[in-house]
Design a protein around this motif. Structure first.
Motif, PDB file in Angstrom:
ATOM      1  N   GLN A  54       8.862   3.441  27.292  1.00  0.00           N
ATOM      2  CA  GLN A  54       9.828   2.746  27.936  1.00  0.00           C
ATOM      3  C   GLN A  54       9.881   3.054  29.542  1.00  0.00           C
ATOM      4  N   ASN A  76       7.470   4.706  31.054  1.00  0.00           N
ATOM      5  CA  ASN A  76       6.074   4.506  31.605  1.00  0.00           C
ATOM      6  C   ASN A  76       6.129   3.025  32.143  1.00  0.00           C
ATOM      7  N   ALA A  77       6.828   2.093  31.243  1.00  0.00           N
ATOM      8  CA  ALA A  77       7.080   0.905  31.695  1.00  0.00           C
ATOM      9  C   ALA A  77       7.814   0.658  33.030  1.00  0.00           C
ATOM     10  N   SER A  95       6.417  -0.674  36.238  1.00  0.00           N
ATOM     11  CA  SER A  95       7.032  -1.691  37.059  1.00  0.00           C
ATOM     12  C   SER A  95       7.331  -1.448  38.435  1.00  0.00           C
ATOM     13  N   ARG A 120      12.389  -7.907  30.121  1.00  0.00           N
ATOM     14  CA  ARG A 120      11.241  -7.215  30.995  1.00  0.00           C
ATOM     15  C   ARG A 120      11.908  -6.118  31.637  1.00  0.00           C
ATOM     16  N   TYR A 121      11.014  -5.188  31.814  1.00  0.00           N
ATOM     17  CA  TYR A 121      11.400  -3.975  32.861  1.00  0.00           C
ATOM     18  C   TYR A 121      11.124  -4.761  34.122  1.00  0.00           C
ATOM     19  N   LEU A 158       7.766  -6.263  33.727  1.00  0.00           N
ATOM     20  CA  LEU A 158       6.910  -6.009  32.593  1.00  0.00           C
ATOM     21  C   LEU A 158       7.567  -6.420  31.324  1.00  0.00           C
ATOM     22  N   GLU A 167       8.807  -6.263  27.793  1.00  0.00           N
ATOM     23  CA  GLU A 167       9.212  -5.088  26.956  1.00  0.00           C
ATOM     24  C   GLU A 167       8.068  -5.183  25.687  1.00  0.00           C
ATOM     25  N   GLN A 173       4.922  -4.002  26.647  1.00  0.00           N
ATOM     26  CA  GLN A 173       4.814  -2.605  27.043  1.00  0.00           C
ATOM     27  C   GLN A 173       4.778  -1.751  25.864  1.00  0.00           C
TER      28      GLN A 173
END
Ligand SMILES: Nc1nc2c(ncn2[C@@H]2O[C@H](COP(=O)(O)O[C@H]3[C@@H](O)[C@H](n4cnc5c(=O)[nH]c(N)nc54)O[C@@H]3COP(=O)(O)O)[C@@H](O)[C@H]2O)c(=O)[nH]1
Length: 790
Positions: free
Chosen positions: A71, A73-74, A78, A276-277, A294, A296, A299
């Protein structure tokens, strides 16, 4: 009942009960676990539960860790893409705005109505492939354009209206080119005339896809989003995968933070419902924001897959562990169960053994051992509390007869029924036990009333005397009961039992079907009887018996016509014991049968010996008791003795009491007939006391009657005895029987009998019973000199 709450309200009884029940059940479970925790069948599952907890904790921890990492990282990605995208868009919009400003400058400062060709020539305009630059008149007419042919909507009233009053960069709403179907955007600025009035607009038109062309699927995935959002909340363009859209409306303030600190938030994007992120940044100086999102799902896809792998492995491992532990626990449980069953069987067996050791198998009553224990305990208590207790010794009176005639099964049935009746006669606190055979014993531990013992004994006698139904027929038995009382009749178990036994024996002696309390007198009698009984058992083998002989004489000649053999017992301690003392004991114990055989054999041998010595061949009489008379071997034994001794059967006379013959006439006739076949003589002894009927007498194969001594005693004086004696003599003569008067002690008696034609005398007046050697002298004297009593 429990009270809940500060307001003191009592809970409903039902609820309280169920709470209590739950608490109790939980408590029992804990107790059970605590007691059996060392058992493998509990230890395995408990260990397995701990292991499962560890496995699942670790699995979930790692999954969570990786999810968090993914999470983060995402969100980072983003933000990074957002930063790059922001820079790209800033540059792109600035370039567009620069173009607008350049055209505006050329238009206003240099007064060129159409500066586009010159600027194009100098390559100051952006590439025409992507950008269309146009100059539009205040009324919306196209003045000039870099596009070859102007198509589509070239006049936008809103745009003109806005720029008529403002000198800012105007960014149009996205519109769809009807020819290409592509979304397009227009960026415009106002053109002023020399006097500063509104003179038209310069416009750059761009394919909206240009602004999202940097969409990198390797980073954004298929579900990511890249978009350019107007501060009016309207997407100028947005791209997800290959799909380019525009015109969606969102809450700008909610999506674009009004701070410098940009974050990527996990949001459900309102335009397509995908989580999404999402990061958003406002473009510096322009009414635009860039949106990067991004997905979820995409990701976290790898992490989710990894998590599934972890979960699958943990589940598989757990299942295997549960199966293994289940199997081991089951085996261990079965082992424990079989151990438990074995232990239970052992306990049950021990209990059964103990039960059998202390109970009678036939009646289920306590047996001798248990009774002794109970008696000892009760004596201790009675002694402590100065109480009395009673021991009742009970023996059935006709049990042997029932057993012999109906068989042992019927005997057993009788004993069982007696046991039931006895128990019904006593209190629950009393004890009824069976000692064996037909002997029962009853313990009355508390004698509340003086009469309780006697009342109970009488109740028992009545209960036993009621008819029994055996094999479909009614039978009656009676009981004899002996009673001893603690402490007066004994202080210990043995003494109390022995004295109750003595009292019971006395009850038998006194006609049976009664009860007797123990007394010292009874004890003395019993002791004497016991001494006799013990001595009798060895008297034969110790050769302690002797025979004396009493003469029978002819009433007229006075000659000895025969003799009666009379038994004597030379006891080593008691001296010469009279038959009246020991014969009843021998009769009761059955010893009379072997003793009687000895008498018959000895008498015959003696008689034969005297004959062989040249003495007269005279008859010899021997007495038989009831037991001898009904003994099934009597005839064979007699035949053997006659044969063995060489005795002439016609000289042997058997004396049988009249009362005995009259008890069972049929049986008597049967035995007498058998005896008669052996050619022995038969005499009725003690005649006159047995109330014989003449018809019975006529049936019997008799040879002689002996008038009972009681008639002879007063025959000289008492009229009644005279009459009776005369009648007996007459009757004897009528039946052709030899009439013998016994117990003749005086001359008067002898005279009376002679006058009334009696055949023979026997009594002390002539001779007392004497040993064989003395009797031989009598015989020898008579042989030498015949005597005459007259
Ligand atoms: N089954 C057996 N019974 C036996 C045997 N020997 C004896 N008996 C029975 O014992 C009873 C007592 O016998 P005993 O003490 O020997 O007495 C006998 C005589 O001594 C006694 N008698 C004889 N004349 C007189 C007398 O003038 N006066 C008097 N008071 N007593 C006298 O009588 C007894 C014999 O009686 P009986 O048999 O009826 O002829 C006795 O009843 C015997 O039956 C034995 O071996 N087996």
């Amino acid at each position: 009942m429990s009270i809940h709450g500060a307001n003191g309200l009592r809970s409903a009884p039902g609820i309280a009960k169920s709470v209590d029940a739950t608490a109790e059940a939980t408590g029992s479970l804990f107790r059970y676990v605590r007691e059996h925790i060392k058992e493998a069948y509990l230890l395995f599952p408990l260990s397995a539960v701990l292991l499962l907890l560890a496995i699942w904790s670790a699995t979930l921890y790692f999954i969570r860790l990786e999810q968090t990492r993914a999470q983060r990282n995402a969100a980072t990605v983003s933000l990074e893409i957002g930063a790059t995208y922001e820079a790209q868009m800033l540059r792109a919009v600035r370039e567009i705005d620069q173009t607008l400003k350049l055209v505006k400058y050329a238009y206003e400062a240099e007064g060129e109505r159409n500066p586009l060709p010159r600027l194009k020539e100098r390559a100051l305009l952006p590439p025409p492939l992507l950008f269309d630059v146009s100059v539009v008149s205040p009324d919306g007419g196209l003045v000039a354009s870099t596009r070859a042919s102007e198509t589509g909507n070239i006049s936008d009233p809103d745009e003109l209206q806005t720029l008529r009053h403002n000198d800012t960069l105007s960014i149009s709403r996205p519109w769809k080119d009807p020819l290409t179907g592509e979304w397009r955007l227009r960026f415009s600025r106002r053109l002023n005339a020399a006097n500063g009035t509104f003179s038209g607009i310069v416009r750059v038109e761009v394919d909206a896809a240009y602004f999202v062309s940097s969409y990198d699927a390797s980073k954004l995935g298929d579900q990511g989003v890249l978009g350019l959002l107007g501060t009016d909340g309207l997407f100028r363009v947005q791209r997800t995968g290959e799909s380019v859209l525009a015109g969606d409306s969102v809450d700008y303030a909610a999506l674009v933070p009004d701070t410098e600190d940009t974050q990527a938030l996990l949001l459900t994007n309102s335009w397509d419902g995908v989580r999404r992120y999402t990061s958003a940044r406002q473009l510096y100086d322009f009414p635009l924001a860039v949106i990067v999102g991004l997905s979820e799902e995409e990701q976290l896809a790898a992490v989710t897959r990894q998590a599934h792998t972890y979960l699958w492995r943990a589940a598989t491992g757990s299942l295997l562990l549960v199966l293994l532990v289940g199997l081991l626990s089951r085996m261990s449980w079965q082992l424990a169960q079989s151990r438990l069953q074995a232990a239970e069987a052992k306990v049950a067996y021990a209990e059964r053994v103990e039960y059998l050791a202390y109970h009678d198998g036939l009646t289920a009553l306590p047996n001798r051992s248990l009774f002794s224990k109970l008696l000892i305990q009760n004596i201790q208590e009675a002694s402590r509390y100065h109480r009395q207790l009673a021991v009742l010794f009970l023996d059935l009176d006709r049990f042997k007869q029932i057993n012999d005639t109906l068989g042992h099964d019927a005997g057993d049935q009788l004993l069982q029924e007696v046991a039931v009746r006895l128990k019904a006669c006593v209190r629950a606190s009393d004890t009824v036990a069976r000692l064996g055979g037909d002997e029962f014993v009853i313990l009355l531990p508390e004698l509340s009333e003086d009469t309780y013992v006697a009342t109970t004994a009488q109740k028992i006698l009545s209960a036993v005397a009621r008819p029994f139904n055996l094999r479909g027929k009614e039978f009656r038995v009676t009981a004899s009961i002996g009673i001893s009382i603690f402490a007066q009749d004994g202080l210990d178990e043995q003494t109390l039992k022995k004295n109750a036994d003595i009292a019971m024996y006395q009850a038998k002696q006194r006609g049976k079907n009664n009860f007797q309390f123990y007394s010292e007198k009874l004890n003395a009698e019993s002791l004497e009887r016991q001494t006799l009984e013990i001595g009798l058992r060895h008297a034969l083998e110790r050769n302690e018996f002797r025979l004396h002989y009493q003469a029978k004489r002819d009433i007229r000649s006075g000659q000895i016509t025969g003799m009666e053999a009379l038994l004597r017992w030379e006891h080593p301690d008691l001296g010469l014991v009279a038959p009246m003392q020991f014969i009843p004991v021998a009769e009761e114990t059955g010893l009379i049968v072997p003793i009687g055989k000895w008498v018959l054999r000895t008498a015959c041998l003696q008689n034969v010996a005297w004959q062989q010595q040249g003495l007269p061949h005279l008859g010899i009489a021997v007495n038989l008791t009831a037991r001898q008379f009904v003994d099934e071997h009597l005839l064979t034994d007699l035949a053997t003795i006659l044969a063995d001794t060489g005795m002439d059967a016609r000289l042997l006379e058997l004396e049988i009491a009249e009362s005995l013959l009259m008890q069972d006439v049929k049986k008597a006739l049967q035995v007498l007939t058998g005896l008669k076949k052996l050619n022995v003589r038969i005499a009725i002894d003690d005649f006159g006391t047995g109330y014989s009927s003449l018809s019975a007498l006529k049936q019997f194969p008799l040879d002689a009657i002996k008038i009972d001594r009681s008639f002879i005693r007063d025959v000289a004086n008492a009229t009644e005895d005279k009459a009776l004696t005369e009648a007996i003599i007459t009757m004897g003569r009528t039946l052709s029987l030899t009439v013998v008067a016994q117990g003749v002690e005086t001359k008067e008696q002898a005279d009376f009998l002679r006058d009334n034609a009696c055949d023979e005398f026997q009594g002390f007046y002539f001779n007392k019973p004497v040993p064989a050697d003395q009797f031989k002298v009598l015989l020898q004297a008579q042989t030498a000199r015949p005597t005459r009593d007259s």
